[in-house]
Write an enzyme that holds these catalytic residues in place. Structure first.
Site, PDB file in Angstrom:
ATOM      1  N   ASP A  51     -12.124 -35.427 -27.984  1.00  0.00           N
ATOM      2  CA  ASP A  51     -12.769 -35.386 -29.302  1.00  0.00           C
ATOM      3  C   ASP A  51     -11.997 -36.250 -30.302  1.00  0.00           C
ATOM      4  O   ASP A  51     -12.401 -36.382 -31.465  1.00  0.00           O
ATOM      5  CB  ASP A  51     -12.960 -33.945 -29.801  1.00  0.00           C
ATOM      6  CG  ASP A  51     -11.662 -33.167 -29.892  1.00  0.00           C
ATOM      7  OD1 ASP A  51     -10.596 -33.714 -29.574  1.00  0.00           O
ATOM      8  OD2 ASP A  51     -11.726 -31.977 -30.287  1.00  0.00           O
ATOM      9  N   SER A  52     -10.914 -36.891 -29.839  1.00  0.00           N
ATOM     10  CA  SER A  52     -10.247 -37.928 -30.635  1.00  0.00           C
ATOM     11  C   SER A  52     -11.224 -39.075 -30.908  1.00  0.00           C
ATOM     12  O   SER A  52     -10.986 -39.912 -31.779  1.00  0.00           O
ATOM     13  CB  SER A  52      -8.992 -38.447 -29.919  1.00  0.00           C
ATOM     14  OG  SER A  52      -9.267 -38.745 -28.566  1.00  0.00           O
ATOM     15  N   ASP A  90     -13.997 -32.958 -23.819  1.00  0.00           N
ATOM     16  CA  ASP A  90     -13.632 -31.938 -24.806  1.00  0.00           C
ATOM     17  C   ASP A  90     -14.857 -31.206 -25.317  1.00  0.00           C
ATOM     18  O   ASP A  90     -15.847 -31.842 -25.709  1.00  0.00           O
ATOM     19  CB  ASP A  90     -12.957 -32.603 -26.022  1.00  0.00           C
ATOM     20  CG  ASP A  90     -11.445 -32.632 -25.904  1.00  0.00           C
ATOM     21  OD1 ASP A  90     -10.869 -31.758 -25.217  1.00  0.00           O
ATOM     22  OD2 ASP A  90     -10.839 -33.530 -26.511  1.00  0.00           O
ATOM     23  N   LYS A 120     -12.727 -29.397 -21.440  1.00  0.00           N
ATOM     24  CA  LYS A 120     -11.427 -28.979 -21.981  1.00  0.00           C
ATOM     25  C   LYS A 120     -11.661 -28.188 -23.265  1.00  0.00           C
ATOM     26  O   LYS A 120     -12.509 -28.561 -24.077  1.00  0.00           O
ATOM     27  CB  LYS A 120     -10.541 -30.196 -22.251  1.00  0.00           C
ATOM     28  CG  LYS A 120      -9.203 -29.852 -22.930  1.00  0.00           C
ATOM     29  CD  LYS A 120      -8.178 -30.960 -22.804  1.00  0.00           C
ATOM     30  CE  LYS A 120      -8.259 -32.046 -23.840  1.00  0.00           C
ATOM     31  NZ  LYS A 120      -8.158 -31.599 -25.257  1.00  0.00           N
ATOM     32  N   GLU A 122      -9.494 -25.972 -26.482  1.00  0.00           N
ATOM     33  CA  GLU A 122      -8.210 -25.725 -27.125  1.00  0.00           C
ATOM     34  C   GLU A 122      -8.034 -24.229 -27.381  1.00  0.00           C
ATOM     35  O   GLU A 122      -8.947 -23.581 -27.889  1.00  0.00           O
ATOM     36  CB  GLU A 122      -8.137 -26.473 -28.469  1.00  0.00           C
ATOM     37  CG  GLU A 122      -8.183 -27.976 -28.320  1.00  0.00           C
ATOM     38  CD  GLU A 122      -8.058 -28.704 -29.667  1.00  0.00           C
ATOM     39  OE1 GLU A 122      -7.860 -28.055 -30.713  1.00  0.00           O
ATOM     40  OE2 GLU A 122      -8.166 -29.951 -29.646  1.00  0.00           O
ATOM     41  N   GLU A 189       0.471 -30.437 -25.927  1.00  0.00           N
ATOM     42  CA  GLU A 189       0.583 -31.509 -26.932  1.00  0.00           C
ATOM     43  C   GLU A 189       1.706 -31.201 -27.918  1.00  0.00           C
ATOM     44  O   GLU A 189       1.764 -30.130 -28.527  1.00  0.00           O
ATOM     45  CB  GLU A 189      -0.759 -31.658 -27.680  1.00  0.00           C
ATOM     46  CG  GLU A 189      -0.705 -32.776 -28.723  1.00  0.00           C
ATOM     47  CD  GLU A 189      -2.078 -33.250 -29.202  1.00  0.00           C
ATOM     48  OE1 GLU A 189      -3.114 -32.842 -28.632  1.00  0.00           O
ATOM     49  OE2 GLU A 189      -2.104 -34.047 -30.159  1.00  0.00           O
TER      50      GLU A 189
HETATM   51  O1  KIV Z   1      -8.933 -35.608 -27.882  1.00  0.00           O
HETATM   52  C1  KIV Z   1      -7.975 -36.088 -27.257  1.00  0.00           C
HETATM   53  O2  KIV Z   1      -7.814 -37.309 -27.131  1.00  0.00           O
HETATM   54  C2  KIV Z   1      -7.022 -35.156 -26.662  1.00  0.00           C
HETATM   55  C3  KIV Z   1      -5.765 -35.737 -26.085  1.00  0.00           C
HETATM   56  C4  KIV Z   1      -4.837 -36.114 -27.164  1.00  0.00           C
HETATM   57  C5  KIV Z   1      -5.126 -34.814 -25.120  1.00  0.00           C
HETATM   58  O3  KIV Z   1      -7.233 -33.995 -26.663  1.00  0.00           O
END
Ligand code: KIV
Length: 271
Positions: A51-52, A90, A120, A122, A189
């Site tokens: 989600d980056s 994510d 994924k 969190e 992280e």
């Molecule tokens: O969203 C992302 O890029 C991440 C990584 C930094 C692990 O969760």
């Protein structure tokens, strides 16, 4: 005749075997077809559609604004560019925190509509029930502990987490709980390297670190950071392999000069 393509795709079982024999796991993010193709052909084990994307693709300040539909769009593009890597996506902020049914529905949408291989999430104990429900539906789940960017407004800063004993203890119990809930792996992280070492040795599933030191079972970086496309982002944990922002900027300037001077296109570049 088999309808399956003869491609050796990385699986969660292969990743577990890699940890068991001490082989490190390499993971990078990707958000579109072209980048996924380069990264996949480079040979990474896991591609994370992070989600980056909210920041590096859409220019938002945090990961919070990106939607489930947008994550599915990115993930489907990445899937079309890969043949080898395991592709994990994510679950974005707001698509799973409500309850475990919402989490399962979001995970199913990602799997069905993008063709991804897992999701994924969190968080620790508070999302353990959601992890159990998604895993029970046959969907591989990767956890994410330490600095969890979807909680940035709770933390107030992107600095290293779990330096204090109480937060380190919480992380230790969280990681046990999400392993028990069925995660096949967990991202750590921005936590102290020694804590990452201790927890990596205390669980059987592989840990993938970002700013969590050399003792994790694998490493992940945001691809745009690693190739130097995100100008001015130089945290200590980042190793930058290219300086692509400046290289592309130089190419753009040369192109403009050539167009303006009439040098491009030349005789050979026309019909
Ligand atoms: O969203 C992302 O890029 C991440 C990584 C930094 C692990 O969760």
């Amino acid at each position: 005749m088999s309808v399956h393509k003869e491609v050796k795709r990385v699986t969660t079982h292969i990743l577990q075997e890699m940890k068991n024999r001490g082989e490190k796991i390499a993971m990078l993010t990707a958000y579109d077809y072209s980048m996924a193709k380069v990264v996949d052909e480079g040979g990474v084990d896991i591609i994370l559609v992070g989600d980056s994307a909210s920041m590096v693709m859409a220019g938002h300040e945090t990961t919070l604004p990106i939607t489930l539909d947008q994550m599915i769009y990115h993930a489907a593009s990445v899937i079309r560019g890969t043949t080898r890597a395991l592709v994990i996506v994510d679950l974005p902020f707001g698509s799973y925190q409500g309850n475990s049914k919402e989490a399962l529905n979001s995970a199913i949408r990602i799997m069905k509509e993008s063709g991804a291989h897992g999701v994924k999430l969190e968080g620790g104990v508070e999302i353990a029930e959601s992890i159990e429900r998604i895993v029970a539906a046959g969907i591989p789940v990767m956890g994410h502990l330490g600095l969890t960017p979807q909680s940035i407004y709770k933390f107030g800063t992107y600095t290293v987490r779990a330096k204090e004993e109480a937060e380190a203890q919480k992380l230790k119990s969280d990681i046990k709980r999400i392993e028990e809930a069925g995660c096949f792996s967990v991202v750590l992280e921005k936590i102290p390297a020694l804590l990452a070492k201790e927890v990596s040795e205390s669980i059987t599933i592989p840990t993938i670190g970002i700013g969590a030191g050399q003792h994790c079972n694998g490493q992940v970086l945001v691809v745009n950071d690693m190739i130097g496309l995100t100008k001015g982002f130089t945290p200590r944990f980042l190793r930058q392999y290219l300086d692509l922002f400046d290289q592309i900027n130089g190419a753009v300037k040369s192109y403009i000069k050539d167009v303006k001077s009439g040098d491009f296109p030349s005789d050979k570049e026309q019909y």
